[in-house]
Design a protein around this motif. Structure first.
Motif, PDB file in Angstrom:
ATOM      1  N   LYS A   1       1.009  -1.281  -0.026  1.00  0.00           N
ATOM      2  CA  LYS A   1       0.177   0.136   0.128  1.00  0.00           C
ATOM      3  C   LYS A   1       0.780   1.197   0.026  1.00  0.00           C
ATOM      4  O   LYS A   1       0.624   2.281  -0.697  1.00  0.00           O
ATOM      5  N   GLN A   2       1.897   1.115   0.850  1.00  0.00           N
ATOM      6  CA  GLN A   2       2.656   2.424   0.802  1.00  0.00           C
ATOM      7  C   GLN A   2       3.485   2.787  -0.569  1.00  0.00           C
ATOM      8  O   GLN A   2       3.443   4.133  -1.013  1.00  0.00           O
ATOM      9  N   LEU A   3       3.818   1.592  -1.271  1.00  0.00           N
ATOM     10  CA  LEU A   3       4.414   1.866  -2.570  1.00  0.00           C
ATOM     11  C   LEU A   3       3.461   2.414  -3.533  1.00  0.00           C
ATOM     12  O   LEU A   3       3.775   3.171  -4.351  1.00  0.00           O
ATOM     13  N   ILE A   4       2.324   2.154  -3.457  1.00  0.00           N
ATOM     14  CA  ILE A   4       1.176   2.635  -4.287  1.00  0.00           C
ATOM     15  C   ILE A   4       0.881   3.879  -4.051  1.00  0.00           C
ATOM     16  O   ILE A   4       0.908   4.852  -4.882  1.00  0.00           O
ATOM     17  N   ASN A   5       0.858   4.299  -2.826  1.00  0.00           N
ATOM     18  CA  ASN A   5       0.685   5.544  -2.431  1.00  0.00           C
ATOM     19  C   ASN A   5       1.681   6.509  -2.876  1.00  0.00           C
ATOM     20  O   ASN A   5       1.516   7.745  -3.258  1.00  0.00           O
ATOM     21  N   THR A   6       2.891   5.972  -2.458  1.00  0.00           N
ATOM     22  CA  THR A   6       4.098   6.850  -2.797  1.00  0.00           C
ATOM     23  C   THR A   6       4.124   7.124  -4.248  1.00  0.00           C
ATOM     24  O   THR A   6       4.536   8.125  -4.796  1.00  0.00           O
ATOM     25  N   THR A   7       4.051   6.075  -5.207  1.00  0.00           N
ATOM     26  CA  THR A   7       3.925   6.259  -6.846  1.00  0.00           C
ATOM     27  C   THR A   7       2.967   7.115  -7.056  1.00  0.00           C
ATOM     28  O   THR A   7       3.081   8.068  -7.984  1.00  0.00           O
ATOM     29  N   ALA A   8       1.670   7.085  -6.384  1.00  0.00           N
ATOM     30  CA  ALA A   8       0.718   8.157  -6.977  1.00  0.00           C
ATOM     31  C   ALA A   8       1.037   9.378  -6.270  1.00  0.00           C
ATOM     32  O   ALA A   8       0.799  10.560  -7.264  1.00  0.00           O
ATOM     33  N   ILE A   9       1.702   9.763  -5.585  1.00  0.00           N
ATOM     34  CA  ILE A   9       2.013  10.844  -4.882  1.00  0.00           C
ATOM     35  C   ILE A   9       3.019  11.465  -5.939  1.00  0.00           C
ATOM     36  O   ILE A   9       3.147  12.721  -6.048  1.00  0.00           O
ATOM     37  N   ILE A  10       3.994  10.742  -6.103  1.00  0.00           N
ATOM     38  CA  ILE A  10       5.026  11.170  -7.008  1.00  0.00           C
ATOM     39  C   ILE A  10       4.770  11.469  -8.218  1.00  0.00           C
ATOM     40  O   ILE A  10       4.836  12.650  -8.933  1.00  0.00           O
ATOM     41  N   LEU A  11       3.934  10.609  -8.911  1.00  0.00           N
ATOM     42  CA  LEU A  11       3.450  10.866 -10.160  1.00  0.00           C
ATOM     43  C   LEU A  11       2.421  12.224 -10.245  1.00  0.00           C
ATOM     44  O   LEU A  11       2.658  13.144 -11.141  1.00  0.00           O
ATOM     45  N   SER A  12       1.684  12.513  -9.256  1.00  0.00           N
ATOM     46  CA  SER A  12       0.785  13.792  -8.909  1.00  0.00           C
ATOM     47  C   SER A  12       1.623  14.990  -8.997  1.00  0.00           C
ATOM     48  O   SER A  12       1.348  15.759  -9.594  1.00  0.00           O
ATOM     49  N   LEU A  13       2.786  14.814  -7.918  1.00  0.00           N
ATOM     50  CA  LEU A  13       3.666  15.781  -7.792  1.00  0.00           C
ATOM     51  C   LEU A  13       4.414  16.264  -9.389  1.00  0.00           C
ATOM     52  O   LEU A  13       4.542  17.435  -9.821  1.00  0.00           O
ATOM     53  N   THR A  14       4.798  15.316  -9.946  1.00  0.00           N
ATOM     54  CA  THR A  14       5.583  15.645 -10.927  1.00  0.00           C
ATOM     55  C   THR A  14       4.726  16.217 -12.182  1.00  0.00           C
ATOM     56  O   THR A  14       5.057  17.179 -12.804  1.00  0.00           O
ATOM     57  N   LEU A  15       3.347  15.711 -12.197  1.00  0.00           N
ATOM     58  CA  LEU A  15       2.531  16.437 -13.086  1.00  0.00           C
ATOM     59  C   LEU A  15       2.301  17.590 -12.874  1.00  0.00           C
ATOM     60  O   LEU A  15       2.307  18.515 -13.628  1.00  0.00           O
ATOM     61  N   PHE A  16       2.036  18.102 -11.504  1.00  0.00           N
ATOM     62  CA  PHE A  16       1.546  19.437 -11.028  1.00  0.00           C
ATOM     63  C   PHE A  16       2.624  20.482 -11.212  1.00  0.00           C
ATOM     64  O   PHE A  16       2.641  21.543 -11.641  1.00  0.00           O
ATOM     65  N   MET A  17       3.940  19.912 -11.037  1.00  0.00           N
ATOM     66  CA  MET A  17       5.073  20.690 -10.935  1.00  0.00           C
ATOM     67  C   MET A  17       5.435  21.127 -12.429  1.00  0.00           C
ATOM     68  O   MET A  17       5.938  22.232 -12.787  1.00  0.00           O
ATOM     69  N   GLY A  18       5.117  20.057 -13.278  1.00  0.00           N
ATOM     70  CA  GLY A  18       5.472  20.414 -14.579  1.00  0.00           C
ATOM     71  C   GLY A  18       4.553  21.498 -15.258  1.00  0.00           C
ATOM     72  O   GLY A  18       4.954  22.241 -16.037  1.00  0.00           O
ATOM     73  N   CYS A  19       3.286  21.461 -14.949  1.00  0.00           N
ATOM     74  CA  CYS A  19       2.285  22.509 -15.220  1.00  0.00           C
ATOM     75  C   CYS A  19       2.514  23.789 -14.734  1.00  0.00           C
ATOM     76  O   CYS A  19       2.506  24.841 -15.416  1.00  0.00           O
ATOM     77  N   VAL A  20       3.102  23.822 -13.446  1.00  0.00           N
ATOM     78  CA  VAL A  20       3.281  25.262 -12.801  1.00  0.00           C
ATOM     79  C   VAL A  20       4.659  25.853 -13.529  1.00  0.00           C
ATOM     80  O   VAL A  20       4.587  26.999 -13.527  1.00  0.00           O
ATOM     81  N   THR A  21       5.635  24.927 -13.620  1.00  0.00           N
ATOM     82  CA  THR A  21       6.823  25.496 -14.313  1.00  0.00           C
ATOM     83  C   THR A  21       6.845  25.848 -15.721  1.00  0.00           C
ATOM     84  O   THR A  21       7.811  26.655 -16.250  1.00  0.00           O
ATOM     85  N   ASN A  22       5.700  25.367 -16.443  1.00  0.00           N
ATOM     86  CA  ASN A  22       5.978  25.537 -17.823  1.00  0.00           C
ATOM     87  C   ASN A  22       5.274  26.883 -18.231  1.00  0.00           C
ATOM     88  O   ASN A  22       3.911  27.058 -17.820  1.00  0.00           O
ATOM     89  N   PRO A  23       5.836  27.991 -18.769  1.00  0.00           N
ATOM     90  CA  PRO A  23       5.349  29.172 -18.858  1.00  0.00           C
ATOM     91  C   PRO A  23       4.014  29.361 -19.873  1.00  0.00           C
ATOM     92  O   PRO A  23       3.169  30.258 -19.739  1.00  0.00           O
ATOM     93  N   LYS A  24       3.872  28.283 -20.681  1.00  0.00           N
ATOM     94  CA  LYS A  24       3.114  28.484 -21.786  1.00  0.00           C
ATOM     95  C   LYS A  24       1.829  27.766 -21.547  1.00  0.00           C
ATOM     96  O   LYS A  24       1.107  27.444 -22.545  1.00  0.00           O
TER      97      LYS A  24
END
Length: 120
Positions: free
Chosen positions: A2-25
């Motif tokens: 469960k921890q691996l699934i939760n951790t993976t979901a959190i990492i993917l979500s953060l990566t996606l959201f951070m990518g949107c925030v840092t992209n100026p376009k």
């Protein structure tokens, strides 16, 4: 597990959201594909036919006819601090109907009755 699934979901979500925030376009105003379809600075359309007709009726015919009556003008138009009431409309409509009488040829009811009815 469960921890691996939760951790993976959190990492993917953060990566996606951070990518949107840092992209100026990513803002809609800089999106060329979106602006080619729907421009936010497009001209605003003016009022439509029915609104124009209603405004013209109110400005020209209704106000001129109703405000000629001294009693209505004193009672409703000179007092700017009050709110609109149904009685005000009824009084003004009564004055308008007295000054603009209808006969059977100009009555909307007779015009509607003279129209062909579908389904009879």
């Amino acid at each position: 597990m469960k921890q691996l699934i939760n951790t993976t979901a959190i990492i993917l979500s953060l990566t996606l959201f951070m990518g949107c925030v840092t992209n100026p376009k990513t803002s809609p105003s800089e999106n060329k594909a979106l602006n080619s379809i729907s421009k936010s600075n497009a001209k605003k359309k003016k009022s439509y036919f029915m609104q124009n007709r209603t405004d013209a009726f109110l400005e020209k015919e209704w106000k001129e006819t109703v405000l000629e009556d001294k009693e209505i003008k004193e009672k409703y138009e000179d007092n700017k601090d009050k709110s609109f009431t149904l009685q005000e409309f009824v009084d003004k409509a009564e004055v308008y109907n007295k000054k603009k009488p209808t006969n059977s040829s100009t009555s909307n009811v007779s015009k509607l009755k003279a129209m062909p009815v579908i389904g009879k």
